[in-house]
Design a protein around this motif. Structure first.
Motif, PDB file in Angstrom:
ATOM      1  N   ASP A 140       6.897  19.995 -18.609  1.00  0.00           N
ATOM      2  CA  ASP A 140       7.366  20.884 -17.544  1.00  0.00           C
ATOM      3  C   ASP A 140       7.339  20.207 -16.172  1.00  0.00           C
ATOM      4  O   ASP A 140       7.683  20.828 -15.177  1.00  0.00           O
ATOM      5  CB  ASP A 140       6.538  22.183 -17.509  1.00  0.00           C
ATOM      6  N   VAL A 141       6.961  18.938 -16.119  1.00  0.00           N
ATOM      7  CA  VAL A 141       7.011  18.194 -14.852  1.00  0.00           C
ATOM      8  C   VAL A 141       8.296  17.386 -14.837  1.00  0.00           C
ATOM      9  O   VAL A 141       8.486  16.479 -15.650  1.00  0.00           O
ATOM     10  CB  VAL A 141       5.797  17.267 -14.691  1.00  0.00           C
ATOM     11  N   LYS A 142       9.191  17.723 -13.907  1.00  0.00           N
ATOM     12  CA  LYS A 142      10.539  17.153 -13.930  1.00  0.00           C
ATOM     13  C   LYS A 142      10.780  16.088 -12.881  1.00  0.00           C
ATOM     14  O   LYS A 142      11.815  15.412 -12.907  1.00  0.00           O
ATOM     15  CB  LYS A 142      11.575  18.271 -13.758  1.00  0.00           C
ATOM     16  N   ALA A 143       9.879  15.972 -11.901  1.00  0.00           N
ATOM     17  CA  ALA A 143      10.061  14.963 -10.855  1.00  0.00           C
ATOM     18  C   ALA A 143       8.718  14.662 -10.223  1.00  0.00           C
ATOM     19  O   ALA A 143       7.809  15.512 -10.237  1.00  0.00           O
ATOM     20  CB  ALA A 143      11.054  15.442  -9.796  1.00  0.00           C
ATOM     21  N   LEU A 144       8.624  13.462  -9.680  1.00  0.00           N
ATOM     22  CA  LEU A 144       7.344  12.994  -9.140  1.00  0.00           C
ATOM     23  C   LEU A 144       7.590  12.239  -7.846  1.00  0.00           C
ATOM     24  O   LEU A 144       8.453  11.357  -7.787  1.00  0.00           O
ATOM     25  CB  LEU A 144       6.697  12.068 -10.173  1.00  0.00           C
ATOM     26  N   VAL A 145       6.850  12.618  -6.814  1.00  0.00           N
ATOM     27  CA  VAL A 145       6.910  11.871  -5.551  1.00  0.00           C
ATOM     28  C   VAL A 145       5.577  11.164  -5.369  1.00  0.00           C
ATOM     29  O   VAL A 145       4.521  11.812  -5.371  1.00  0.00           O
ATOM     30  CB  VAL A 145       7.186  12.800  -4.355  1.00  0.00           C
ATOM     31  N   LEU A 146       5.624   9.867  -5.235  1.00  0.00           N
ATOM     32  CA  LEU A 146       4.429   9.070  -4.955  1.00  0.00           C
ATOM     33  C   LEU A 146       4.495   8.673  -3.488  1.00  0.00           C
ATOM     34  O   LEU A 146       5.248   7.798  -3.102  1.00  0.00           O
ATOM     35  CB  LEU A 146       4.397   7.822  -5.848  1.00  0.00           C
ATOM     36  N   TRP A 147       3.735   9.354  -2.676  1.00  0.00           N
ATOM     37  CA  TRP A 147       3.788   9.171  -1.217  1.00  0.00           C
ATOM     38  C   TRP A 147       2.609   8.292  -0.819  1.00  0.00           C
ATOM     39  O   TRP A 147       1.461   8.673  -0.965  1.00  0.00           O
ATOM     40  CB  TRP A 147       3.736  10.528  -0.534  1.00  0.00           C
ATOM     41  N   GLU A 148       2.939   7.098  -0.332  1.00  0.00           N
ATOM     42  CA  GLU A 148       1.929   6.099   0.016  1.00  0.00           C
ATOM     43  C   GLU A 148       0.830   6.075  -1.058  1.00  0.00           C
ATOM     44  O   GLU A 148      -0.356   6.246  -0.767  1.00  0.00           O
ATOM     45  CB  GLU A 148       1.325   6.373   1.387  1.00  0.00           C
ATOM     46  N   PRO A 149       1.246   5.841  -2.295  1.00  0.00           N
ATOM     47  CA  PRO A 149       0.295   6.003  -3.398  1.00  0.00           C
ATOM     48  C   PRO A 149      -0.836   4.983  -3.379  1.00  0.00           C
ATOM     49  O   PRO A 149      -0.635   3.815  -3.042  1.00  0.00           O
ATOM     50  CB  PRO A 149       1.176   5.816  -4.638  1.00  0.00           C
ATOM     51  N   VAL A 150      -2.004   5.456  -3.785  1.00  0.00           N
ATOM     52  CA  VAL A 150      -3.131   4.570  -4.065  1.00  0.00           C
ATOM     53  C   VAL A 150      -3.100   4.344  -5.567  1.00  0.00           C
ATOM     54  O   VAL A 150      -3.564   5.165  -6.356  1.00  0.00           O
ATOM     55  CB  VAL A 150      -4.468   5.205  -3.645  1.00  0.00           C
ATOM     56  N   LEU A 151      -2.517   3.240  -5.981  1.00  0.00           N
ATOM     57  CA  LEU A 151      -2.462   2.902  -7.398  1.00  0.00           C
ATOM     58  C   LEU A 151      -3.137   1.570  -7.677  1.00  0.00           C
ATOM     59  O   LEU A 151      -2.937   0.972  -8.728  1.00  0.00           O
ATOM     60  CB  LEU A 151      -1.001   2.883  -7.889  1.00  0.00           C
ATOM     61  N   GLU A 152      -3.900   1.129  -6.710  1.00  0.00           N
ATOM     62  CA  GLU A 152      -4.733  -0.064  -6.939  1.00  0.00           C
ATOM     63  C   GLU A 152      -6.129   0.298  -6.422  1.00  0.00           C
ATOM     64  O   GLU A 152      -6.412   0.226  -5.234  1.00  0.00           O
ATOM     65  CB  GLU A 152      -4.137  -1.265  -6.210  1.00  0.00           C
ATOM     66  N   GLY A 153      -6.961   0.699  -7.367  1.00  0.00           N
ATOM     67  CA  GLY A 153      -8.257   1.253  -6.994  1.00  0.00           C
ATOM     68  C   GLY A 153      -9.190   0.276  -6.320  1.00  0.00           C
ATOM     69  O   GLY A 153      -9.955   0.661  -5.421  1.00  0.00           O
ATOM     70  N   GLY A 154      -9.139  -0.984  -6.733  1.00  0.00           N
ATOM     71  CA  GLY A 154     -10.054  -1.973  -6.156  1.00  0.00           C
ATOM     72  C   GLY A 154      -9.917  -2.092  -4.647  1.00  0.00           C
ATOM     73  O   GLY A 154     -10.887  -1.888  -3.902  1.00  0.00           O
ATOM     74  N   PRO A 155      -8.720  -2.409  -4.155  1.00  0.00           N
ATOM     75  CA  PRO A 155      -8.544  -2.509  -2.702  1.00  0.00           C
ATOM     76  C   PRO A 155      -8.847  -1.206  -1.977  1.00  0.00           C
ATOM     77  O   PRO A 155      -9.345  -1.204  -0.854  1.00  0.00           O
ATOM     78  CB  PRO A 155      -7.060  -2.897  -2.570  1.00  0.00           C
ATOM     79  N   TYR A 156      -8.552  -0.101  -2.623  1.00  0.00           N
ATOM     80  CA  TYR A 156      -8.829   1.203  -2.002  1.00  0.00           C
ATOM     81  C   TYR A 156     -10.325   1.393  -1.810  1.00  0.00           C
ATOM     82  O   TYR A 156     -10.790   1.834  -0.748  1.00  0.00           O
ATOM     83  CB  TYR A 156      -8.241   2.312  -2.879  1.00  0.00           C
ATOM     84  N   LEU A 157     -11.086   1.039  -2.851  1.00  0.00           N
ATOM     85  CA  LEU A 157     -12.539   1.148  -2.732  1.00  0.00           C
ATOM     86  C   LEU A 157     -13.067   0.208  -1.642  1.00  0.00           C
ATOM     87  O   LEU A 157     -13.986   0.572  -0.903  1.00  0.00           O
ATOM     88  CB  LEU A 157     -13.197   0.819  -4.072  1.00  0.00           C
ATOM     89  N   ASP A 158     -12.481  -0.961  -1.552  1.00  0.00           N
ATOM     90  CA  ASP A 158     -12.902  -1.889  -0.497  1.00  0.00           C
ATOM     91  C   ASP A 158     -12.676  -1.262   0.873  1.00  0.00           C
ATOM     92  O   ASP A 158     -13.497  -1.379   1.781  1.00  0.00           O
ATOM     93  CB  ASP A 158     -12.115  -3.205  -0.601  1.00  0.00           C
ATOM     94  N   GLU A 159     -11.545  -0.589   0.986  1.00  0.00           N
ATOM     95  CA  GLU A 159     -11.215   0.074   2.249  1.00  0.00           C
ATOM     96  C   GLU A 159     -12.225   1.165   2.570  1.00  0.00           C
ATOM     97  O   GLU A 159     -12.685   1.310   3.705  1.00  0.00           O
ATOM     98  CB  GLU A 159      -9.830   0.706   2.039  1.00  0.00           C
ATOM     99  N   LEU A 160     -12.605   1.918   1.551  1.00  0.00           N
ATOM    100  CA  LEU A 160     -13.524   3.037   1.775  1.00  0.00           C
ATOM    101  C   LEU A 160     -14.944   2.569   2.077  1.00  0.00           C
ATOM    102  O   LEU A 160     -15.697   3.265   2.755  1.00  0.00           O
ATOM    103  CB  LEU A 160     -13.575   3.939   0.536  1.00  0.00           C
ATOM    104  N   THR A 161     -15.301   1.438   1.523  1.00  0.00           N
ATOM    105  CA  THR A 161     -16.697   1.032   1.582  1.00  0.00           C
ATOM    106  C   THR A 161     -16.911  -0.234   2.393  1.00  0.00           C
ATOM    107  O   THR A 161     -17.880  -0.946   2.187  1.00  0.00           O
ATOM    108  CB  THR A 161     -17.249   0.814   0.156  1.00  0.00           C
ATOM    109  N   ASP A 162     -16.022  -0.498   3.330  1.00  0.00           N
ATOM    110  CA  ASP A 162     -16.272  -1.667   4.167  1.00  0.00           C
ATOM    111  C   ASP A 162     -17.560  -1.428   4.945  1.00  0.00           C
ATOM    112  O   ASP A 162     -17.980  -0.308   5.150  1.00  0.00           O
ATOM    113  CB  ASP A 162     -15.083  -1.980   5.079  1.00  0.00           C
ATOM    114  N   ASP A 163     -18.169  -2.481   5.398  1.00  0.00           N
ATOM    115  CA  ASP A 163     -19.516  -2.403   5.964  1.00  0.00           C
ATOM    116  C   ASP A 163     -19.625  -1.396   7.096  1.00  0.00           C
ATOM    117  O   ASP A 163     -20.618  -0.708   7.241  1.00  0.00           O
ATOM    118  CB  ASP A 163     -19.949  -3.781   6.496  1.00  0.00           C
TER     119      ASP A 163
END
Lengths: 296, 250
Positions: B126-149
């Motif tokens: 029942d899901v017919k379309a998907l918008v990925l808006w500035e998606p976070v699809l690379e968890g490693g760099p995202y975690l680095d961003e969240l947990t910088d010193d």
């Protein structure tokens, strides 16, 4: 959230345009007092770093119903159509919240809990409405004392870099350095920060009261028995509030009253970004509510 | 117009939602998938405006808060996004179909919300379309961003403070597994929507979309990154992004 608290979404006010989350004690409210948390700045009703949610659930667990609300035009609340004056708008919004809690839940007295602009709103509401019998205000306006100024300026005046920067800026730089310019809370002087809105003092407490106005307001509030807990964090007004008893030194008569308590969380930031600071503040709130006989 | 606010889900997992009814006889539904943590707070106003505009354009829209976030039940530490968000999204899709009487929905995911949407979309017919808006699809760099010193500190046990929110060890493990391989061949038609600054940072996602044989579109916009704290409250609404979403959706 513990099983002791139930939350539901509510709409109230003109055309049901105001939105809030009502947290109620699972076993039913204790007494006829309800708590209202208005917005902190333009953050919607969950509060900075979801701290509003934690505060509301903590207080509801103690037996008081708590309404976290969005003021008109913030979060999911509709903009007001009946006024364009901001102060009037927030006043009508808080009146609507109290009316809702009175009609729907039998509340007769209220406690306001606010952070930053929410703190100022809480004090203004307590000032104009005697049904507000208590307020917990986090980072309300701060007022300079000689000791606060010395604490702020002292390290700067002995730092060579400060003088180099000041000299590079010429006369203005030196004046700014010596005056300790910065921060945006109320000054200790009689004039309010610019631009000053038309003051409706003494009927209404201004958004940024002068020291004199706040002193008189506090005298009036403690005189009528309004319980208040003023909490300052270490960085929001750090240039203007930098030691625990600065409030007492600013308003010694009001602070001599048993109705006014205060605390300085030097290690906490304005938006409580750490779990440790949130837990400390929540425990202080619990303890104060219990000591104030506002909860069982 | 008064907001239609309510709770849904079950007694163990109460989720907060805001329903925007379609103007006219709307037959399509859209579920918005929030970002994580502080990004959710900063993006709240933009997502509300997006929902209102989509409703005015004839779409039924549901905004909702993930379990442990916003006004939903639970604590932040109880969720392990994006995996645990999949259950919440399932509830939200079913709820929207029920209240709006629509048979299909589109998903719009912002930042980590896009990862949850990408996880769920291929599993539901029942899901017919998907918008990925500035998606976070690379968890490693995202975690680095969240947990910088500068941004993080140890809160307790294996939990760190990450830009104002608690990030447990389980959450970090879950986020670290997020890669563009989430995108599979069964993904519905997809819009990749990114800010025009440094578009190459999503090249791995573009590559994966192409490899998976997904029908997809690539759009960029000039506008503020409204989930960033420094731009919160001062940068306005990214109208160009909202326009591209509204125009692309079926």
């Amino acid at each position: 959230m513990s099983e002791l608290v139930r939350e539901r979404a509510v709409s109230f006010g003109p055309d049901a345009g105001l939105v809030g989350i009502l947290a109620t004690p699972g076993g039913g409210p204790v007494g006829d007092t309800a708590v209202i948390l208005p917005n902190a700045g333009v953050i919607h009703r969950v509060g900075p770093n979801r701290f509003g949610v934690r505060i509301a659930r903590t207080i509801a667990e103690l037996g008081l119903p708590v309404l976290r609300m969005d003021l008109s035009g913030i979060g999911d609340s509709a903009p007001r159509r009946d006024t364009t004056d901001l102060q009037e708008s927030v006043e009508r919004d808080t009146d609507a919240a109290m009316a809702y809690l009175s009609e729907a839940h039998g509340a007769r007295t209220f406690v306001f809990v606010g952070i930053c602009s929410g703190a100022r709103l809480s004090l203004r509401t307590a000032f104009r409405d005697t049904r507000v019998t208590a307020a917990i205000v986090i980072d309300p306006p701060a007022y300079k004392t000689a000791r606060a100024v010395a604490s702020h300026l002292g390290p700067r005046l002995v730092r060579p870099r400060s003088w180099r920067t000041a000299l590079a800026m010429g006369n203005r730089g030196i004046v700014d350095l010596v005056r300790g310019a910065g921060g945006n809370a109320a000054e200790g002087a009689e004039e309010a920060p610019s631009p000053p809105a038309p003051s409706s003092w003494p009927d209404r407490l201004p958004e940024w009261p002068t020291k004199r106005e706040m002193g008189e307001a506090l005298d009036r509030l403690v005189g009528r028995g309004t319980k208040m807990y003023w909490i300052y964090t270490g960085d929001a007004v750090s240039q203007l509030y930098n030691y625990r008893d600065q409030l007492r030194d600013s308003f010694p008569e009001a602070c001599a009253s048993p109705h006014l308590d205060w605390e300085f969380l030097e290690d906490a930031a304005h938006d409580f970004p750490t779990e440790a600071s949130r837990r400390v503040a929540l425990q202080l709130i619990r303890d104060w509510l219990a000591a104030s006989n506002l909860v069982g | 117009m008064a907001a239609n606010v309510f709770y849904f889900g079950d007694s163990e997992r109460r989720l907060f939602g805001v329903y925007h009814a379609a103007a006219g006889r709307g037959r399509r539904g859209i579920v918005l998938c929030n970002p994580w943590g502080g990004e959710y707070l900063h993006a709240h106003q933009t997502l509300r405006v997006l929902a209102q505009r989509l409703a005015e354009a004839g779409q039924h829209v549901l905004r909702f808060d993930w379990y442990g976030s916003g006004d939903s039940a639970g604590e932040c530490t109880e969720a392990t996004p994006p995996g645990s968000w999949a259950e919440d999204l399932g509830w939200a899709i079913d709820e929207l179909k029920d209240i709006a009487n629509v048979r299909t929905v589109s998903l719009i995911g912002l930042r980590l919300g896009a990862a949850a949407a990408a996880l769920v979309a291929p599993t539901r017919q029942d899901v017919k379309a998907l918008v990925l808006w500035e998606p976070v699809l690379e968890g490693g760099p995202y975690l680095d961003e969240l947990t910088d010193d500068r941004a993080s500190s140890l809160a307790f046990e294996d939990t760190v403070d990450a830009r104002g929110f608690c990030l447990t060890g389980a959450m970090r493990e879950a986020m670290a597994t997020v890669t563009p391989d989430l995108i599979g061949s069964r993904q519905p038609p997809t819009l990749l929507l990114c800010g025009s600054h440094d578009p190459s940072r999503h090249d791995r996602i573009r590559q994966r979309l192409a490899e998976a044989g997904v029908e997809w579109a690539d759009e960029q916009y000039d506008g503020p990154s409204i989930w960033i704290e420094e731009q919160f409250g001062s940068s306005g609404i990214p109208v160009a992004a909202l326009k591209k979403v509204t125009e692309w959706l079926p």
